[in-house]
Scaffold this motif. Structure first.
Motif, mmCIF file in Angstrom:
data_model
loop_
_atom_site.group_PDB
_atom_site.id
_atom_site.type_symbol
_atom_site.label_atom_id
_atom_site.label_comp_id
_atom_site.label_asym_id
_atom_site.label_seq_id
_atom_site.Cartn_x
_atom_site.Cartn_y
_atom_site.Cartn_z
ATOM 1 N N MET A 47 40.776 -28.818 29.903
ATOM 2 C CA MET A 47 41.179 -27.648 29.145
ATOM 3 C C MET A 47 39.940 -26.793 28.891
ATOM 4 S SD MET A 47 42.506 -27.341 25.144
ATOM 5 C CE MET A 47 42.839 -29.042 25.088
ATOM 6 N N PRO A 48 39.847 -25.619 29.533
ATOM 7 C CA PRO A 48 38.727 -24.728 29.252
ATOM 8 C C PRO A 48 38.807 -24.173 27.824
ATOM 9 C CG PRO A 48 39.772 -24.162 31.339
ATOM 10 C CD PRO A 48 40.659 -25.137 30.646
ATOM 11 N N ILE A 49 37.670 -24.167 27.155
ATOM 12 C CA ILE A 49 37.557 -23.558 25.826
ATOM 13 C C ILE A 49 36.451 -22.520 25.912
ATOM 14 C CG2 ILE A 49 37.052 -23.928 23.392
ATOM 15 C CD1 ILE A 49 37.990 -26.839 23.792
ATOM 16 N N ILE A 50 36.795 -21.269 25.632
ATOM 17 C CA ILE A 50 35.841 -20.175 25.719
ATOM 18 C C ILE A 50 35.578 -19.655 24.316
ATOM 19 C CG2 ILE A 50 35.408 -17.863 26.637
ATOM 20 C CD1 ILE A 50 37.921 -20.145 28.282
ATOM 21 N N SER A 51 34.313 -19.540 23.963
ATOM 22 C CA SER A 51 33.929 -19.043 22.650
ATOM 23 C C SER A 51 33.250 -17.692 22.811
ATOM 24 C CB SER A 51 32.969 -20.034 21.983
ATOM 25 O OG SER A 51 32.544 -19.546 20.746
ATOM 26 N N VAL A 52 33.740 -16.707 22.061
ATOM 27 C CA VAL A 52 33.174 -15.358 22.090
ATOM 28 C C VAL A 52 32.699 -15.033 20.678
ATOM 29 C CG1 VAL A 52 33.655 -12.918 22.510
ATOM 30 C CG2 VAL A 52 34.800 -14.665 23.894
ATOM 31 N N GLN A 53 31.446 -14.652 20.560
ATOM 32 C CA GLN A 53 30.901 -14.212 19.275
ATOM 33 C C GLN A 53 30.567 -12.742 19.392
ATOM 34 O OE1 GLN A 53 27.581 -16.885 18.727
ATOM 35 N NE2 GLN A 53 28.835 -18.218 17.459
ATOM 36 N N MET A 54 31.010 -11.966 18.397
ATOM 37 C CA MET A 54 30.737 -10.531 18.426
ATOM 38 C C MET A 54 30.707 -9.991 17.010
ATOM 39 S SD MET A 54 34.285 -9.131 19.945
ATOM 40 C CE MET A 54 35.811 -9.221 19.060
ATOM 41 N N LEU A 55 30.136 -8.810 16.881
ATOM 42 C CA LEU A 55 30.099 -8.168 15.578
ATOM 43 C C LEU A 55 31.505 -7.820 15.114
ATOM 44 C CD1 LEU A 55 27.079 -5.740 16.020
ATOM 45 C CD2 LEU A 55 27.161 -7.782 14.606
ATOM 46 N N GLU A 56 31.723 -7.912 13.821
ATOM 47 C CA GLU A 56 33.019 -7.569 13.256
ATOM 48 C C GLU A 56 33.281 -6.070 13.366
ATOM 49 O OE1 GLU A 56 33.005 -8.411 9.071
ATOM 50 O OE2 GLU A 56 31.379 -7.032 8.678
ATOM 51 N N GLY A 57 34.557 -5.714 13.198
ATOM 52 C CA GLY A 57 34.881 -4.301 13.092
ATOM 53 C C GLY A 57 35.797 -3.747 14.165
ATOM 54 N N ARG A 58 36.101 -4.528 15.180
ATOM 55 C CA ARG A 58 37.001 -4.024 16.211
ATOM 56 C C ARG A 58 38.455 -4.177 15.763
ATOM 57 N NH1 ARG A 58 32.582 -6.074 18.649
ATOM 58 N NH2 ARG A 58 31.616 -4.817 20.247
ATOM 59 N N PRO A 59 39.324 -3.284 16.209
ATOM 60 C CA PRO A 59 40.747 -3.404 15.849
ATOM 61 C C PRO A 59 41.342 -4.696 16.401
ATOM 62 C CG PRO A 59 40.284 -1.265 16.884
ATOM 63 C CD PRO A 59 39.045 -2.101 17.016
ATOM 64 N N VAL B 224 39.627 -16.478 33.424
ATOM 65 C CA VAL B 224 39.332 -17.915 33.545
ATOM 66 C C VAL B 224 40.403 -18.600 34.391
ATOM 67 C CG1 VAL B 224 39.124 -20.077 32.266
ATOM 68 C CG2 VAL B 224 37.981 -18.019 31.427
ATOM 69 N N SER B 225 41.646 -18.242 34.175
ATOM 70 C CA SER B 225 42.738 -18.827 34.954
ATOM 71 C C SER B 225 42.561 -18.543 36.443
ATOM 72 C CB SER B 225 44.077 -18.268 34.469
ATOM 73 O OG SER B 225 45.135 -18.748 35.263
ATOM 74 N N GLU B 226 42.275 -17.281 36.776
ATOM 75 C CA GLU B 226 42.102 -16.906 38.175
ATOM 76 C C GLU B 226 40.855 -17.540 38.788
ATOM 77 O OE1 GLU B 226 42.087 -12.629 38.257
ATOM 78 O OE2 GLU B 226 44.109 -12.515 37.397
ATOM 79 N N THR B 227 39.764 -17.594 38.033
ATOM 80 C CA THR B 227 38.503 -18.118 38.548
ATOM 81 C C THR B 227 38.545 -19.623 38.753
ATOM 82 O OG1 THR B 227 37.298 -16.329 37.450
ATOM 83 C CG2 THR B 227 36.014 -18.245 38.139
ATOM 84 N N LEU B 228 39.111 -20.338 37.778
ATOM 85 C CA LEU B 228 39.111 -21.799 37.836
ATOM 86 C C LEU B 228 40.397 -22.391 38.398
ATOM 87 C CD1 LEU B 228 37.497 -22.677 34.383
ATOM 88 C CD2 LEU B 228 36.375 -22.439 36.615
ATOM 89 N N GLY B 229 41.406 -21.536 38.551
ATOM 90 C CA GLY B 229 42.702 -22.051 38.997
ATOM 91 C C GLY B 229 43.372 -22.875 37.908
ATOM 92 N N ALA B 230 43.044 -22.584 36.653
ATOM 93 C CA ALA B 230 43.590 -23.338 35.521
ATOM 94 C C ALA B 230 44.869 -22.666 35.021
ATOM 95 C CB ALA B 230 42.568 -23.391 34.385
ATOM 96 N N ASP B 231 45.800 -23.492 34.569
ATOM 97 C CA ASP B 231 47.029 -22.993 33.971
ATOM 98 C C ASP B 231 46.676 -22.280 32.665
ATOM 99 O OD1 ASP B 231 49.565 -22.532 32.990
ATOM 100 O OD2 ASP B 231 50.105 -24.642 32.825
ATOM 101 N N LYS B 232 47.219 -21.094 32.459
ATOM 102 C CA LYS B 232 46.908 -20.318 31.249
ATOM 103 C C LYS B 232 47.233 -21.089 29.973
ATOM 104 C CE LYS B 232 47.504 -15.859 33.456
ATOM 105 N NZ LYS B 232 48.287 -14.614 33.515
ATOM 106 N N GLU B 233 48.222 -21.946 30.027
ATOM 107 C CA GLU B 233 48.612 -22.728 28.849
ATOM 108 C C GLU B 233 47.525 -23.708 28.414
ATOM 109 O OE1 GLU B 233 51.360 -22.210 27.004
ATOM 110 O OE2 GLU B 233 51.744 -20.525 28.334
ATOM 111 N N THR B 234 46.589 -24.004 29.307
ATOM 112 C CA THR B 234 45.526 -24.960 28.969
ATOM 113 C C THR B 234 44.250 -24.284 28.480
ATOM 114 O OG1 THR B 234 44.541 -25.015 31.189
ATOM 115 C CG2 THR B 234 46.392 -26.517 30.766
#
Length: 60
Positions: free
Chosen positions: A1-13, A28-38
């Motif tokens: 199960m891929p887990i992607i962490s994104v850190q960014m400044l607050e304030g976006r809608p 990630v799904s297209e690149t790794l061939g992973a099911d989106k549900e995972t």
């Protein structure tokens, strides 16, 4: 199960954060061939007062 962490400044809608999650999941799904549900995307929004650049908080 891929887990992607994104850190960014607050304030976006919330719609933009949702779009980011959607696009990262698709990429990630297209690149790794992973099911989106995972695929998990964690977005952490950091207050500008807690993010420094060149020794100065961004919220100044």
């Amino acid at each position: 199960m891929p887990i992607i962490s994104v850190q960014m400044l607050e304030g976006r809608p919330k719609e933009k954060v949702a779009e980011l999650i959607h696009n990262v999941t698709n990429t990630v799904s297209e690149t790794l061939g992973a099911d989106k549900e995972t695929i998990r995307v964690i977005v952490t929004e950091i207050p500008k007062t807690h993010w420094g650049k060149a020794g100065v908080p961004m919220g100044k």
